[in-house]
Motif scaffolding. Structure first.
Motif, PDB file in Angstrom:
ATOM      1  N   THR A 171      -5.467   0.402 -15.886  1.00 52.81           N
ATOM      2  CA  THR A 171      -4.307  -0.483 -15.809  1.00 52.81           C
ATOM      3  C   THR A 171      -3.687  -0.502 -14.407  1.00 52.81           C
ATOM      4  N   LEU A 172      -4.073   0.465 -13.571  1.00 49.53           N
ATOM      5  CA  LEU A 172      -3.568   0.456 -12.196  1.00 49.53           C
ATOM      6  C   LEU A 172      -4.268  -0.638 -11.402  1.00 49.53           C
ATOM      7  N   PRO A 173      -3.545  -1.390 -10.612  1.00 52.29           N
ATOM      8  CA  PRO A 173      -4.171  -2.498  -9.858  1.00 52.29           C
ATOM      9  C   PRO A 173      -5.111  -1.985  -8.774  1.00 52.29           C
ATOM     10  N   ASP A 174      -6.210  -2.702  -8.573  1.00 52.69           N
ATOM     11  CA  ASP A 174      -7.152  -2.340  -7.508  1.00 52.69           C
ATOM     12  C   ASP A 174      -6.510  -2.438  -6.132  1.00 52.69           C
ATOM     13  N   GLU A 175      -5.507  -3.328  -5.998  1.00 53.03           N
ATOM     14  CA  GLU A 175      -4.843  -3.476  -4.708  1.00 53.03           C
ATOM     15  C   GLU A 175      -4.157  -2.180  -4.273  1.00 53.03           C
ATOM     16  N   LEU A 176      -3.690  -1.402  -5.241  1.00 54.34           N
ATOM     17  CA  LEU A 176      -3.056  -0.134  -4.908  1.00 54.34           C
ATOM     18  C   LEU A 176      -4.051   0.827  -4.277  1.00 54.34           C
ATOM     19  N   HIS A 177      -5.244   0.873  -4.827  1.00 55.31           N
ATOM     20  CA  HIS A 177      -6.292   1.727  -4.267  1.00 55.31           C
ATOM     21  C   HIS A 177      -6.709   1.233  -2.887  1.00 55.31           C
ATOM     22  N   GLU A 178      -6.864  -0.073  -2.754  1.00 54.41           N
ATOM     23  CA  GLU A 178      -7.281  -0.639  -1.473  1.00 54.41           C
ATOM     24  C   GLU A 178      -6.220  -0.417  -0.398  1.00 54.41           C
ATOM     25  N   ALA A 179      -4.935  -0.527  -0.771  1.00 55.88           N
ATOM     26  CA  ALA A 179      -3.861  -0.319   0.198  1.00 55.88           C
ATOM     27  C   ALA A 179      -3.850   1.117   0.700  1.00 55.88           C
ATOM     28  N   MET A 180      -4.090   2.069  -0.179  1.00 50.42           N
ATOM     29  CA  MET A 180      -4.110   3.461   0.246  1.00 50.42           C
ATOM     30  C   MET A 180      -5.339   3.764   1.089  1.00 50.42           C
TER      31      MET A 180
ATOM     32  N   VAL B 272      -6.657   1.602   3.147  1.00 46.58           N
ATOM     33  CA  VAL B 272      -6.313   1.052   4.465  1.00 46.58           C
ATOM     34  C   VAL B 272      -5.421   2.026   5.228  1.00 46.58           C
ATOM     35  N   ASP B 273      -4.537   2.727   4.511  1.00 45.24           N
ATOM     36  CA  ASP B 273      -3.651   3.703   5.148  1.00 45.24           C
ATOM     37  C   ASP B 273      -4.376   4.990   5.524  1.00 45.24           C
ATOM     38  N   GLY B 274      -5.645   5.070   5.170  1.00 44.32           N
ATOM     39  CA  GLY B 274      -6.418   6.253   5.526  1.00 44.32           C
ATOM     40  C   GLY B 274      -6.430   7.344   4.486  1.00 44.32           C
ATOM     41  N   ALA B 275      -5.938   7.060   3.298  1.00 51.33           N
ATOM     42  CA  ALA B 275      -5.911   8.072   2.241  1.00 51.33           C
ATOM     43  C   ALA B 275      -7.308   8.264   1.665  1.00 51.33           C
ATOM     44  N   THR B 276      -7.683   9.501   1.434  1.00 55.48           N
ATOM     45  CA  THR B 276      -8.965   9.810   0.818  1.00 55.48           C
ATOM     46  C   THR B 276      -8.873   9.588  -0.690  1.00 55.48           C
ATOM     47  N   ARG B 277     -10.031   9.599  -1.319  1.00 58.68           N
ATOM     48  CA  ARG B 277     -10.038   9.448  -2.769  1.00 58.68           C
ATOM     49  C   ARG B 277      -9.298  10.597  -3.447  1.00 58.68           C
ATOM     50  N   LEU B 278      -9.458  11.797  -2.913  1.00 56.99           N
ATOM     51  CA  LEU B 278      -8.780  12.946  -3.512  1.00 56.99           C
ATOM     52  C   LEU B 278      -7.268  12.795  -3.412  1.00 56.99           C
ATOM     53  N   ARG B 279      -6.772  12.329  -2.271  1.00 64.49           N
ATOM     54  CA  ARG B 279      -5.331  12.139  -2.116  1.00 64.49           C
ATOM     55  C   ARG B 279      -4.822  11.041  -3.042  1.00 64.49           C
ATOM     56  N   PHE B 280      -5.561   9.953  -3.160  1.00 68.50           N
ATOM     57  CA  PHE B 280      -5.168   8.880  -4.067  1.00 68.50           C
ATOM     58  C   PHE B 280      -5.148   9.378  -5.514  1.00 68.50           C
ATOM     59  N   PHE B 281      -6.125  10.197  -5.853  1.00 66.80           N
ATOM     60  CA  PHE B 281      -6.221  10.739  -7.206  1.00 66.80           C
ATOM     61  C   PHE B 281      -5.046  11.662  -7.514  1.00 66.80           C
ATOM     62  N   VAL B 282      -4.734  12.559  -6.590  1.00 66.47           N
ATOM     63  CA  VAL B 282      -3.711  13.579  -6.840  1.00 66.47           C
ATOM     64  C   VAL B 282      -2.304  13.023  -6.689  1.00 66.47           C
ATOM     65  N   SER B 283      -2.081  12.207  -5.665  1.00 65.02           N
ATOM     66  CA  SER B 283      -0.713  11.766  -5.352  1.00 65.02           C
ATOM     67  C   SER B 283      -0.304  10.481  -6.048  1.00 65.02           C
TER      68      SER B 283
END
Length: 275
Positions: free
Chosen positions: A162-171, A173-184
């Motif tokens: 249910t989370l938008p793909d744009e949220l993942h793509e924006a992070m 672009v900001d340089g966030a790793t998958r682990l950071r996106f997953f945890v934070s």
């Protein structure tokens, strides 16, 4: 047909709800009442205990029964399984939702297909594996086979999707790793669903009977469900003592429900809305 909103209809609804609540809670209420009875009152078929109440049944449960050891064993097993299921299910669900790779859909379908396999069909293979590893009468033998749960993966995957793909793509672009996106991001936004899975897993594991019976034969690692069975004698059974022990065992799951009630409700509501 719509019921009228008059006083009579409200009274009928409340009466029906009270009857349903009484039927639902009667086993628990009777267990509490029986735990305060004497053996004579119980054998006579009494529904309510006579005065004075036999609180000594609770003291005898600790005196004549290694209840604390069994409770600690069940707590260790249920806690280990709950933590492991949250980790494995959330990571697998994240992979199925946000990581694109060949065969992802087929792999997820295989995971869902395991939900149709009865647990009894795998118990012999699991037992042979535990025996070959030398894990009989150990906590890892009790808990490791339950560290992954297809239902948990499915539940969290539906929540993560249910989370938008744009949220993942924006992070990204900001340089966030998958682990950071997953945890934070992913885990905090799905806290209610994680709490729902945790409560479900803990209670299910706590009430498991057959698997601990198969892989344990020593008192030091036996769980409280197996211990309760040992209280029942061949000819006669001190049922007030058994009921007192049962009430204390149920109290542990009630504490989990009370503590996680708010998150559990939020998770169920979120799942209903997303569904």
């Amino acid at each position: 047909m719509k019921l009228s909103q008059g006083p009579l209809s409200r009274i009928l609804v409340w009466v029906a709800l009270c009857v349903a609540a009484l039927l639902t809670t009667f086993p628990l209420l009777y267990a509490i009442a029986a735990s305060l009875m004497t053996q004579t009152d119980f054998n006579a078929g009494a529904v309510l205990p006579s005065w004075p109440l036999e609180f000594s049944n609770y003291a005898d449960a600790f005196k004549n029964f290694p209840l604390l050891r069994y409770l600690a064993n069940s707590l260790i097993m249920a806690s280990a399984v709950t933590v492991a299921v949250l980790i494995t299910s959330s990571m697998a669900a994240f992979s199925f939702t946000f990581i694109r790779y060949r065969g992802r859909g087929i792999l997820f379908a295989i995971v869902l297909a395991t939900l149709m396999i009865p647990w009894e069909a795998t118990i012999i293979v699991n037992f042979q594996t535990i025996r070959n590893l030398g894990w009989l009468n150990t906590f890892q033998g009790l808990s490791v086979p339950s560290f992954a749960m297809a239902f948990g993966i499915f539940l969290l995957r539906q929540a993560f999707s249910t989370l938008p793909d744009e949220l993942h793509e924006a992070m990204q672009v900001d340089g966030a790793t998958r682990l950071r996106f997953f945890v934070s991001t992913v885990l905090p936004l799905n806290r209610p669903m994680l709490a729902t899975l945790a409560v479900y897993t803990f209670i299910t594991t706590w009430n498991t009977y057959l698997w601990p019976l198969l892989v344990t034969s020593e008192e030091r690692v036996r769980t409280v469900q197996i211990g309760l069975r040992s209280l029942q004698g061949e000819a006669t059974t001190a049922w007030p003592l058994v009921m007192a022990t049962t009430v204390m065992v149920m109290a542990a799951t009630l504490v989990v429900l009370v503590v996680g009630q708010r998150q559990l409700k939020a998770g169920l509501v979120a799942g209903a809305v997303k569904g």
